[in-house]
Design a protein around this motif. Structure first.
Motif, PDB file in Angstrom:
ATOM      1  N   UNK A  80       0.831  -1.202   0.000  1.00 53.73           N
ATOM      2  CA  UNK A  80       0.000   0.000   0.000  1.00 53.73           C
ATOM      3  C   UNK A  80       0.868   1.255   0.000  1.00 53.73           C
ATOM      4  N   UNK A  81       1.996   1.206   0.703  1.00 52.33           N
ATOM      5  CA  UNK A  81       2.915   2.350   0.721  1.00 52.33           C
ATOM      6  C   UNK A  81       3.449   2.644  -0.677  1.00 52.33           C
ATOM      7  N   UNK A  82       3.702   1.598  -1.466  1.00 52.78           N
ATOM      8  CA  UNK A  82       4.122   1.795  -2.858  1.00 52.78           C
ATOM      9  C   UNK A  82       3.119   2.662  -3.605  1.00 52.78           C
ATOM     10  N   UNK A  83       1.840   2.292  -3.485  1.00 49.50           N
ATOM     11  CA  UNK A  83       0.769   2.990  -4.201  1.00 49.50           C
ATOM     12  C   UNK A  83       0.648   4.435  -3.717  1.00 49.50           C
ATOM     13  N   UNK A  84       0.653   4.616  -2.394  1.00 53.79           N
ATOM     14  CA  UNK A  84       0.479   5.948  -1.830  1.00 53.79           C
ATOM     15  C   UNK A  84       1.659   6.856  -2.164  1.00 53.79           C
ATOM     16  N   UNK A  85       2.860   6.304  -2.103  1.00 55.17           N
ATOM     17  CA  UNK A  85       4.044   7.108  -2.388  1.00 55.17           C
ATOM     18  C   UNK A  85       3.961   7.703  -3.791  1.00 55.17           C
ATOM     19  N   UNK A  86       3.665   6.863  -4.759  1.00 55.41           N
ATOM     20  CA  UNK A  86       3.576   7.352  -6.133  1.00 55.41           C
ATOM     21  C   UNK A  86       2.427   8.348  -6.285  1.00 55.41           C
ATOM     22  N   UNK A  87       1.269   8.035  -5.710  1.00 52.03           N
ATOM     23  CA  UNK A  87       0.118   8.932  -5.823  1.00 52.03           C
ATOM     24  C   UNK A  87       0.433  10.316  -5.265  1.00 52.03           C
ATOM     25  N   UNK A  88       1.013  10.351  -4.068  1.00 51.78           N
ATOM     26  CA  UNK A  88       1.277  11.639  -3.428  1.00 51.78           C
ATOM     27  C   UNK A  88       2.439  12.370  -4.094  1.00 51.78           C
ATOM     28  N   UNK A  89       3.418  11.614  -4.608  1.00 50.02           N
ATOM     29  CA  UNK A  89       4.506  12.264  -5.350  1.00 50.02           C
ATOM     30  C   UNK A  89       3.973  12.937  -6.604  1.00 50.02           C
ATOM     31  N   UNK A  90       3.131  12.234  -7.353  1.00 46.55           N
ATOM     32  CA  UNK A  90       2.602  12.802  -8.590  1.00 46.55           C
ATOM     33  C   UNK A  90       1.720  14.014  -8.292  1.00 46.55           C
ATOM     34  N   UNK A  91       0.925  13.936  -7.244  1.00 49.04           N
ATOM     35  CA  UNK A  91       0.097  15.086  -6.864  1.00 49.04           C
ATOM     36  C   UNK A  91       0.971  16.285  -6.504  1.00 49.04           C
ATOM     37  N   UNK A 120      18.455   8.971 -18.519  1.00 48.11           N
ATOM     38  CA  UNK A 120      18.270   8.760 -17.084  1.00 48.11           C
ATOM     39  C   UNK A 120      18.194   7.265 -16.837  1.00 48.11           C
ATOM     40  N   UNK A 121      18.850   6.801 -15.779  1.00 47.92           N
ATOM     41  CA  UNK A 121      18.732   5.419 -15.305  1.00 47.92           C
ATOM     42  C   UNK A 121      18.493   5.489 -13.800  1.00 47.92           C
ATOM     43  N   UNK A 122      17.279   5.138 -13.390  1.00 46.59           N
ATOM     44  CA  UNK A 122      16.873   5.289 -11.993  1.00 46.59           C
ATOM     45  C   UNK A 122      16.261   4.000 -11.478  1.00 46.59           C
ATOM     46  N   UNK A 123      16.456   3.738 -10.195  1.00 46.15           N
ATOM     47  CA  UNK A 123      15.808   2.588  -9.562  1.00 46.15           C
ATOM     48  C   UNK A 123      14.375   2.893  -9.140  1.00 46.15           C
ATOM     49  N   UNK A 124      13.864   4.058  -9.504  1.00 47.05           N
ATOM     50  CA  UNK A 124      12.522   4.451  -9.117  1.00 47.05           C
ATOM     51  C   UNK A 124      11.436   3.863  -9.996  1.00 47.05           C
ATOM     52  N   UNK A 125      10.193   4.267  -9.707  1.00 43.39           N
ATOM     53  CA  UNK A 125       9.040   3.831 -10.484  1.00 43.39           C
ATOM     54  C   UNK A 125       8.954   4.607 -11.796  1.00 43.39           C
ATOM     55  N   UNK A 126       8.416   3.963 -12.826  1.00 46.10           N
ATOM     56  CA  UNK A 126       8.357   4.576 -14.149  1.00 46.10           C
ATOM     57  C   UNK A 126       7.609   5.911 -14.139  1.00 46.10           C
ATOM     58  N   UNK A 127       6.406   5.938 -13.576  1.00 46.00           N
ATOM     59  CA  UNK A 127       5.607   7.156 -13.608  1.00 46.00           C
ATOM     60  C   UNK A 127       6.278   8.288 -12.838  1.00 46.00           C
ATOM     61  N   UNK A 128       6.972   7.944 -11.762  1.00 47.51           N
ATOM     62  CA  UNK A 128       7.671   8.962 -10.978  1.00 47.51           C
ATOM     63  C   UNK A 128       8.833   9.555 -11.770  1.00 47.51           C
ATOM     64  N   UNK A 129       9.670   8.711 -12.322  1.00 55.13           N
ATOM     65  CA  UNK A 129      10.849   9.182 -13.051  1.00 55.13           C
ATOM     66  C   UNK A 129      10.437  10.039 -14.241  1.00 55.13           C
ATOM     67  N   UNK A 130       9.469   9.553 -15.008  1.00 53.83           N
ATOM     68  CA  UNK A 130       9.003  10.320 -16.162  1.00 53.83           C
ATOM     69  C   UNK A 130       8.236  11.567 -15.722  1.00 53.83           C
ATOM     70  N   UNK A 131       7.538  11.465 -14.578  1.00 59.13           N
ATOM     71  CA  UNK A 131       6.789  12.608 -14.066  1.00 59.13           C
ATOM     72  C   UNK A 131       7.700  13.743 -13.637  1.00 59.13           C
ATOM     73  N   UNK A 132       8.782  13.432 -12.951  1.00 62.23           N
ATOM     74  CA  UNK A 132       9.736  14.472 -12.555  1.00 62.23           C
ATOM     75  C   UNK A 132      10.275  15.178 -13.794  1.00 62.23           C
ATOM     76  N   UNK A 133      10.702  14.394 -14.783  1.00 66.97           N
ATOM     77  CA  UNK A 133      11.265  14.993 -16.000  1.00 66.97           C
ATOM     78  C   UNK A 133      10.235  15.856 -16.721  1.00 66.97           C
ATOM     79  N   UNK A 134       9.005  15.361 -16.804  1.00 70.60           N
ATOM     80  CA  UNK A 134       7.964  16.099 -17.532  1.00 70.60           C
ATOM     81  C   UNK A 134       7.559  17.373 -16.789  1.00 70.60           C
ATOM     82  N   UNK A 135       7.274  17.254 -15.500  1.00 64.99           N
ATOM     83  CA  UNK A 135       6.761  18.405 -14.753  1.00 64.99           C
ATOM     84  C   UNK A 135       7.846  19.430 -14.452  1.00 64.99           C
ATOM     85  N   UNK A 136       9.105  19.055 -14.557  1.00 63.73           N
ATOM     86  CA  UNK A 136      10.177  20.026 -14.358  1.00 63.73           C
ATOM     87  C   UNK A 136      10.779  20.496 -15.689  1.00 63.73           C
TER      88      UNK A 136
END
Length: 226
Positions: A80-91, A120-136
């Motif tokens: 559940x923490x996996x899901x919440x972390x990504x959700x709150x990061x994207x928000x 970029x090569x990251x151990x993170x989640x796909x949506x997070x890594x792409x989200x950081x690049x896109x939103x920044x």
């Protein structure tokens, strides 16, 4: 900056957290929200772990992070923490929270203008890594955004190997702030640059890097020295 002769690369591969992205500017409020929600849902009964524990784990695979951050939790809580972390990061990213390190965007654009391929090569989640690049505003600068979340790699060595093969890259610099970045570079025969400006890991993690930089702009200067 430590001195070491580098070869001119055709590509530069970057870690994301602690290298391009100053992760604590997003992650501190997210961390507290995750554990508040876990408690509300009855999945976690303890106090919120120190955020420093989470920040010290950046660079690990997510499943390993939660074992370190909340070792007394259930598997259900970690999932559940996996899901919440990504959700709150994207928000948070959508709201404009979280910032790149100083001079990252300008330096990336300079490297690209000089004909260097960027990844970029990251151990993170796909949506997070792409989200950081896109939103920044830096996504279009990269030839590829690789994440363990997308490719299900067991280590960053494997992830970088996949990237190199996919794009036919023969020479590259691996740039990052953790031992996993140094290992990923060395494990693939690449020269490695350690980001000494990051504060999430221990300085000893960068032992073995060919060069240490204290300012992101030094990457362009390193190219000038070749």
């Amino acid at each position: 900056m430590s001195e070491h002769k580098l070869q001119v690369p055709e590509a530069v591969i970057f870690d994301m957290d602690g290298t391009l992205f100053e992760t604590d500017t997003l992650l501190v409020p997210v961390h507290h929200r995750v554990f508040e929600t876990l408690r509300e849902e009855g999945l976690y009964e303890h106090e919120t772990p120190p955020v420093e524990r989470l920040l010290s784990c950046l660079g690990m695979l997510l499943e390993d992070i939660w074992r370190q951050v909340m070792p007394d939790s259930s598997e259900a809580a970690r999932q559940r923490a996996d899901v919440l972390l990504l959700q709150y990061e994207m928000e948070g990213l959508i709201r404009g929270e979280g910032r790149l390190y100083p001079y990252v965007e300008e330096t990336l654009r300079e490297l690209k203008d000089r004909g260097v391929k960027l990844f970029v090569a990251s151990n993170g989640l796909e949506d997070y890594v792409k989200g950081v690049a896109r939103h920044r505003g830096i996504a279009e600068l990269f030839d590829g955004l690789y994440s363990a979340g997308e490719y299900a790699t067991a280590s960053k060595v494997d992830l970088v190997a996949r990237l190199l093969k996919d794009h036919g890259v023969k020479s590259a610099w691996m740039v990052g702030d953790r031992s996993s970045d140094v290992e990923a570079g060395k494990g693939n025969g690449l020269q490695t640059i350690g980001c000494a400006y990051a504060t999430y890991g221990r300085a000893a993690e960068l032992d073995g890097a060919d060069v240490l930089i204290a300012d992101f702009r030094e990457l362009a200067r390193l190219l000038d020295q070749q």
